[in-house]
Enzyme design. Structure first.
Site, PDB file in Angstrom:
ATOM      1  N   SER A 254       0.844  -1.195   0.000  1.00  0.00           N
ATOM      2  CA  SER A 254       0.000   0.000   0.000  1.00  0.00           C
ATOM      3  C   SER A 254       0.877   1.242   0.000  1.00  0.00           C
ATOM      4  O   SER A 254       2.097   1.153   0.017  1.00  0.00           O
ATOM      5  CB  SER A 254      -0.902   0.006   1.231  1.00  0.00           C
ATOM      6  OG  SER A 254      -0.121   0.289   2.383  1.00  0.00           O
ATOM      7  N   LYS A 255       0.212   2.366  -0.029  1.00  0.00           N
ATOM      8  CA  LYS A 255       0.937   3.638  -0.156  1.00  0.00           C
ATOM      9  C   LYS A 255       2.053   3.801   0.876  1.00  0.00           C
ATOM     10  O   LYS A 255       3.088   4.376   0.580  1.00  0.00           O
ATOM     11  CB  LYS A 255      -0.040   4.806  -0.052  1.00  0.00           C
ATOM     12  CG  LYS A 255      -0.578   5.225  -1.392  1.00  0.00           C
ATOM     13  CD  LYS A 255      -1.930   5.888  -1.249  1.00  0.00           C
ATOM     14  CE  LYS A 255      -3.031   5.032  -1.750  1.00  0.00           C
ATOM     15  NZ  LYS A 255      -4.156   4.676  -1.112  1.00  0.00           N
ATOM     16  N   ARG A 256       1.843   3.262   2.051  1.00  0.00           N
ATOM     17  CA  ARG A 256       2.869   3.467   3.051  1.00  0.00           C
ATOM     18  C   ARG A 256       4.174   2.739   2.740  1.00  0.00           C
ATOM     19  O   ARG A 256       5.192   2.950   3.369  1.00  0.00           O
ATOM     20  CB  ARG A 256       2.364   3.078   4.441  1.00  0.00           C
ATOM     21  CG  ARG A 256       1.228   2.073   4.450  1.00  0.00           C
ATOM     22  CD  ARG A 256       0.698   1.872   5.847  1.00  0.00           C
ATOM     23  NE  ARG A 256       1.743   1.348   6.718  1.00  0.00           N
ATOM     24  CZ  ARG A 256       2.069   0.059   6.811  1.00  0.00           C
ATOM     25  NH1 ARG A 256       1.424  -0.827   6.092  1.00  0.00           N
ATOM     26  NH2 ARG A 256       3.023  -0.326   7.627  1.00  0.00           N
ATOM     27  N   HIS A 257       4.142   1.876   1.740  1.00  0.00           N
ATOM     28  CA  HIS A 257       5.368   1.191   1.351  1.00  0.00           C
ATOM     29  C   HIS A 257       6.162   1.958   0.309  1.00  0.00           C
ATOM     30  O   HIS A 257       7.132   1.452  -0.223  1.00  0.00           O
ATOM     31  CB  HIS A 257       5.035  -0.203   0.805  1.00  0.00           C
ATOM     32  CG  HIS A 257       4.452  -1.126   1.830  1.00  0.00           C
ATOM     33  ND1 HIS A 257       3.119  -1.458   1.846  1.00  0.00           N
ATOM     34  CD2 HIS A 257       5.008  -1.734   2.895  1.00  0.00           C
ATOM     35  CE1 HIS A 257       2.888  -2.265   2.876  1.00  0.00           C
ATOM     36  NE2 HIS A 257       4.011  -2.444   3.525  1.00  0.00           N
ATOM     37  N   GLY A 258       5.721   3.173  -0.002  1.00  0.00           N
ATOM     38  CA  GLY A 258       6.449   3.936  -1.009  1.00  0.00           C
ATOM     39  C   GLY A 258       5.642   4.010  -2.283  1.00  0.00           C
ATOM     40  O   GLY A 258       4.423   4.138  -2.232  1.00  0.00           O
TER      41      GLY A 258
END
Length: 490
Positions: A254-258
């Site tokens: 998800s977005k928090r992974h970059g």
RNA sequence: GCCCCCAUCGUCUAGGCAGGCCCAGGACACCGGUCUUUCAAGCCGGCGACGCGGGUUCGAAUCCCGCUGGGGGCACCA
């Protein structure tokens, strides 16, 4: 045998995600392998989250990747429309049919009441299932509810089920779901719009989809949908649930992974062919000791039965390496494409104006020609060649190490030699440097390293003499003199 | 809480369905060396895995069971 038809059904609530693109690619490969058709369908029934901008962006990203759809938005096809908001009559028709036959019933519970049910179940550590409160309302009771101004949603009656639902999954094998874990679920909102598990089934059937290939997060939906197929008297398509792509922390990517949007990779100067090749290496690997595959090879080799069940971690480093492989191949085959990619990156960085004239373009091409073999992504042009497009910014450690007092006279002498050099070309530039060193009894490296720092600000980069030639006499001489001055004060 | 899925080097994977050819192969990353004006690329070499416990079998990474660990799902989202 009927021709294979696969589909990808994005909902336009964000940019095309790596996971979605990967899933779509496997759908595409499967259809291509069997000479079938690949359909794109826009699932925009959630009006509050869907936008036309995202839909357009998703289509654009697919085109950029080279995953083209045979039927769908913008290209049409015999089973349209391909946007769910344009298919309302269809859903209404089948919903009406289900209700008429008693396979579905109106539910007057409000979202708040249902939320309360779930909250209580959770507090009592019971599974969350619909209580069935509106399951057997009599006609007068229904009328009373309506008189109260309640708007009913529509639920599918699934609780009567006696036997288990067996899903024969093409990648997972047979998965059994016991009926007591299923409940009557809502298929039409109280505002009349259809929900995923309903619209999806209606569309897949009406569009003649033969193979539903999707992420395994949908596996729990499958028994619900199978009940729907049965209620409608339809035969379900073959299904295959792909594993989910994970981030480094092993959670759903998800977005928090970059960077998870395909668009981001485009902006950074990745090549679509490299991304597709990389996709083929997640949960699959056509041949044991081979990493690089053409699209044709992938199409020929694709087999759902060979797809893995374990979730892969998205390996950004490997993608970057693969992109570098493709980048290097492109240098000989289509250098202008590399130039175009680098131009985009440099423009976003503000190192190149938005409108590049012929002269700048020619210069850019010379720059790219000498740095290209080092580029793993277009973005690397900044790390290796920013100094071609702006004044030198000295890296502190590099300057301290190489712009020493002893190097000052050498730099000064080299500047003098270059200012008199004609023509200003690689061979002469190198000869001049070696001449300066010979005359002062210094080793070539005693000037090469300081000169590199003088011209680029760094210790890494393309070959010194090539970069000097591209930089041109004036800038090279200026930069050498300026560095000589700094060195003399060191 | 309930349902479902998964399990080979740090990561992506080959092998598993047809057990011996696997004291487990390839790739990325990492570490050496080589080439070299730097970096990158290339080449050579190294490190490094069958989660655990039971079975079945002459023999198990491969088959069975249990455990452990990880993940996904349980919406009037998709």
């Amino acid at each position: 045998m009927d021709s294979v038809r696969t589909r990808f059904a994005p909902s336009p609530t964000g940019y095309l995600h790596i996971g979605g693109a990967w899933t779509a690619f496997f759908n595409w490969l499967h259809s291509r392998h069997y000479g079938g058709r690949f359909v794109l369908r826009v699932e925009d029934t959630d009006r509050s989250r869907s936008t036309e901008q995202y839909e357009a962006a998703i289509l654009e990203d697919f085109r950029w990747l080279g995953i083209l759809w045979d039927e769908g938005p913008e290209v049409g096809g015999p089973y349209g429309p391909y946007r769910q908001t344009e298919r309302s009559e269809l859903y209404a028709r089948y919903a009406g049919e289900l209700e008429e036959r008693g396979a579905a019933y109106p539910c007057f519970c409000s979202p708040e009441e249902l939320e309360e049910e779930r909250r209580r179940a959770s507090a009592e550590r019971r599974p969350h299932r619909y209580s069935g409160r509106c399951r057997s309302l009599s006609p007068p009771e229904r009328e009373r509810m309506e008189a109260e101004g309640r708007r009913a949603s529509l639920r599918l009656r699934v609780t009567d089920l006696a036997e288990p639902i067996v899903v024969s999954d093409l990648v997972r094998g047979s998965v059994v779901f016991e009926p007591e874990h299923l409940d009557d679920y809502i298929i039409v909102r109280s505002d009349g719009t259809p929900l995923y598990n309903f619209a999806n089934v209606v569309d897949d059937h009406l569009m003649g989809i033969t193979h539903v290939i999707r992420a395994s997060e949908h596996l729990p939906n499958t028994p619900k949908q199978f009940v729907m197929y049965r209620a409608l008297g339809w035969t379900p398509p073959a299904v295959a649930h792909l594993p989910m792509i994970l981030g480094a922390d092993r959670k759903k990517l998800s977005k928090r992974h970059g960077d998870t949007a395909v668009r981001e990779y485009r902006v950074q100067g990745f090549l679509p062919e490299a991304i597709l090749n990389f996709f083929a290496l997640m949960a699959w690997h056509p041949e044991a000791e081979k990493e690089i595959y053409s699209l044709d090879e992938l199409v020929a080799a694709f087999a759902l039965e060979e797809v893995g069940r374990a979730s892969p971690v998205f390996d950004f480093e490997k993608l970057t390496w693969l992109n570098g492989v493709y980048m290097r191949r492109l240098i000989g085959a289509d250098i202008d494409r590399v130039v175009g990619i680098c131009a985009g990156v440099l423009q976003r960085e503000g190192l190149l104006p938005g409108d590049v004239d012929a002269e700048q373009r020619a210069y850019l091409k010379r720059v790219v020609t000498i740095v290209a073999e080092r580029l793993r992504t277009g973005r690397d042009i900044v790390a290796y060649g920013d100094f071609f497009f702006r004044d030198v910014v000295f890296e502190e450690a590099a300057a301290a190490k190489h712009l020493t007092r002893q190097s000052a006279p050498l730099l000064e002498a080299y500047a003098g030699a270059l200012s008199a050099l004609d023509p200003f070309e690689r061979v002469g530039i190198e000869a001049a440097l070696r001449g300066v060193c010979a005359r002062s009894g210094a080793e070539a490296r005693a000037l090469i390293h300081p000169a590199r720092v003088a011209l680029t600000g760094r210790t890494i980069g393309p070959g010194l003499f090539e970069l000097c030639e591209v930089l041109g006499r004036e800038r090279s001489v200026d930069r050498l003199r300026r560095a000589a001055l700094i060195a003399s004060r060191a």
